[in-house]
Write a protein that holds these residues in place. Structure first.
Motif, mmCIF file in Angstrom:
data_model
loop_
_atom_site.group_PDB
_atom_site.id
_atom_site.type_symbol
_atom_site.label_atom_id
_atom_site.label_comp_id
_atom_site.label_asym_id
_atom_site.label_seq_id
_atom_site.Cartn_x
_atom_site.Cartn_y
_atom_site.Cartn_z
ATOM 1 N N THR A 13 -4.572 -5.949 3.563
ATOM 2 C CA THR A 13 -4.100 -4.062 3.461
ATOM 3 C C THR A 13 -4.270 -3.781 4.776
ATOM 4 O O THR A 13 -3.185 -2.966 5.094
ATOM 5 C CB THR A 13 -5.388 -3.590 2.606
ATOM 6 N N GLU A 14 -5.247 -3.921 5.606
ATOM 7 C CA GLU A 14 -5.053 -3.277 6.917
ATOM 8 C C GLU A 14 -4.155 -3.782 7.808
ATOM 9 O O GLU A 14 -3.796 -3.119 8.583
ATOM 10 C CB GLU A 14 -6.576 -3.579 7.500
ATOM 11 N N ALA B 261 -0.894 -2.140 7.108
ATOM 12 C CA ALA B 261 -1.170 -0.600 7.367
ATOM 13 C C ALA B 261 -0.754 -0.612 8.786
ATOM 14 O O ALA B 261 -0.422 0.242 9.563
ATOM 15 C CB ALA B 261 -2.418 -0.206 7.075
ATOM 16 N N GLU C 156 2.787 -1.059 9.713
ATOM 17 C CA GLU C 156 3.698 0.198 9.581
ATOM 18 C C GLU C 156 3.339 1.272 10.524
ATOM 19 O O GLU C 156 4.306 2.014 10.937
ATOM 20 C CB GLU C 156 3.017 0.783 7.980
#
Length: 453
Positions: A65-66, A69, A72
């Motif tokens: 997830t991190e 992120a 992005e």
């Protein structure tokens, strides 16, 4: 003075792995970060062109997830950054997802230093080429030639220089080139750099108007000359008084009308349909066609005397495939133009898209390129347009096999050297550096292949 080493941002929370990467990449200026905040801070401060990114970052070191992120955030701030993500065993799905999100490539853990080194080296090479293209595209007037034509190719710049020279002489010009090569843009540029620039530039596509209406469009008509002629209407020739008349697709003018057009070119007077008065018109004629007019003359489909009247100066326009480096330059221009209004999330092209653009034959020339880029911008789901968005097959897929290996090597050498010359704007030292060869070697190759800077 020693040249600065390329900056490589390593986003990795494993201290031991960080040290291993520092040791492996002594040729780079390594900037290390252990989490998203540090990575973004380093990105803002150092602007590294290449980043290696472990998807397992705190506070989610066992997940992705991190990492996603962070990916992005990096691409949002600096879309041109080449981000290489780490993918562990069994994480192929994450690698695919990362590429779709805009990552440039991926490497698999445990790390093979040599394999990762090749990926990083290739990323820096592509980043350098793209930075040079952006520099050319963003430089005021750097890629904008005659009439706003966007080009950096030696082949097209030679054409624009020819047109700039003939613009000062009041002679008829014939532009020969395939559909979509920019004939009207060049004609307008000729007008804008000529002594007639204060007059009107009037264009008419002779192939787009039915034969029965073309004469009226060119010469105008008097009121009552035919059914529906409710008022006197000047033709395109009159409208171009003191300026330039551009006759596109002149090869489609019917023979009967060619006679009347020839008389105008000889006498510089016209008569409107249904009129008797002779009207003097002072206008410059620029014609264009994709057809072989000399063959048409031989076949009796085009008047020889008219041909020599309109072809005082003949300029042949190369196809897009013959314009070294222009396909990618134009593609970036069209992407920026259409993304603003149609899909602002799109920021650029993925490497496979640029390779496909360079390798495609572009039978429809600039018009085909713009249409494909426009469609790709609308349909793209990621920040970077890929080759599949452009609907292009692999480069060279439809090319004929060369006669032998020597011919294939020579063709490749010519193409690569010509592209490097275009990217370096003809600078020999810059071209040699791009190609990784010495200046004398480059001079020998250019002489052998009859290439000009």
């Amino acid at each position: 003075m020693t040249a600065p080493r390329p900056k490589l941002l390593v986003v990795e929370d494993d201290a031991g792995l960080q040290r291993q990467l520092r040791w492996a990449y002594e040729g780079y200026d390594i900037i290390a970060a252990t989490d998203r905040e540090q990575a973004i801070t380093a990105l803002r401060a150092e602007e590294p062109p290449v980043v290696t990114l472990d998807l397992g970052l705190p506070p989610d070191p066992d997940g992705t997830t991190e990492g996603f992120a962070t990916l992005e955030a990096i691409l949002s701030l600096a879309p041109a950054t080449k981000v290489i993500v780490a993918s562990g065993h069994g994480e192929a799905q994450s690698a695919v997802r990362a590429i779709a999100a805009g990552a440039w490539d991926f490497y698999q853990k445990p790390i093979d230093i040599d394999a990762l080194g090749l990926i990083v080296s290739r990323a820096f090479h592509v980043a350098a080429l793209e930075a040079e293209n952006r520099r050319l595209a963003d430089r005021p007037g750097g890629d904008v030639a005659l009439g706003g034509l966007i080009t950096a190719s030696p082949e097209m710049l030679k054409v624009t220089r020819t047109i700039e020279r003939v613009a000062q002489a009041d002679v008829s010009v014939l532009l020969l080139g395939a559909s979509g090569t920019g004939k009207e843009v060049l004609a307008r540029g000729l007008h804008d750099t000529s002594p007639r620039k204060s007059g009107q530039f009037v264009a008419i596509n002779c192939a787009a108007i039915p034969e029965t209406l073309l004469e009226s469009e060119l010469f105008g008509h008097e009121k009552g000359a035919f059914t529906g002629a409710v008022k006197t209407t000047p033709g395109k020739i009159e409208q171009a008084q003191g300026g330039t008349l551009f006759l596109d697709e002149i090869g489609d003018v019917p023979l009967a009308l060619q006679v009347k057009l020839l008389r105008f070119l000889q006498e510089r007077v016209i008569e409107r349909i249904g009129g008797r008065a002779q009207i003097a018109v002072d206008t410059r004629i620029v014609c264009a066609t994709h057809q072989d007019l000399e063959a048409m003359v031989a076949d009796g489909r085009f008047r020889e005397d008219l041909y020599y009247r309109i072809a005082e100066i003949v300029v042949r326009i190369p196809s897009l495939a013959e314009r070294t480096g222009d396909a990618s330059l134009l593609a970036r221009h069209f992407l920026r133009t259409h993304a603003k209004s149609m899909n602002p999330a799109v920021k650029g092209f993925a490497p496979d898209a640029l390779a496909a653009i360079d390798g495609w034959g572009w039978p429809g020339n600039v018009r085909e390129l713009e249409n494909r880029v426009k469609r790709a911008v609308i349909m793209a789901d990621a920040k970077l347009v890929g080759a599949t968005d452009l609907d292009l097959s692999e480069p060279g897929e439809s090319e004929a096999l060369p006669i032998n290996l020597k011919a294939a090597r020579e063709a490749t050498d010519r193409r690569v050297i010509a592209r490097a010359l275009a990217r370096s704007e003809g600078n020999i030292s810059g071209t040699a550096r791009l190609l990784g060869i010495s200046r004398p070697t480059l001079y020998d190759l250019m002489k052998s292949y009859d290439l000009q800077p």
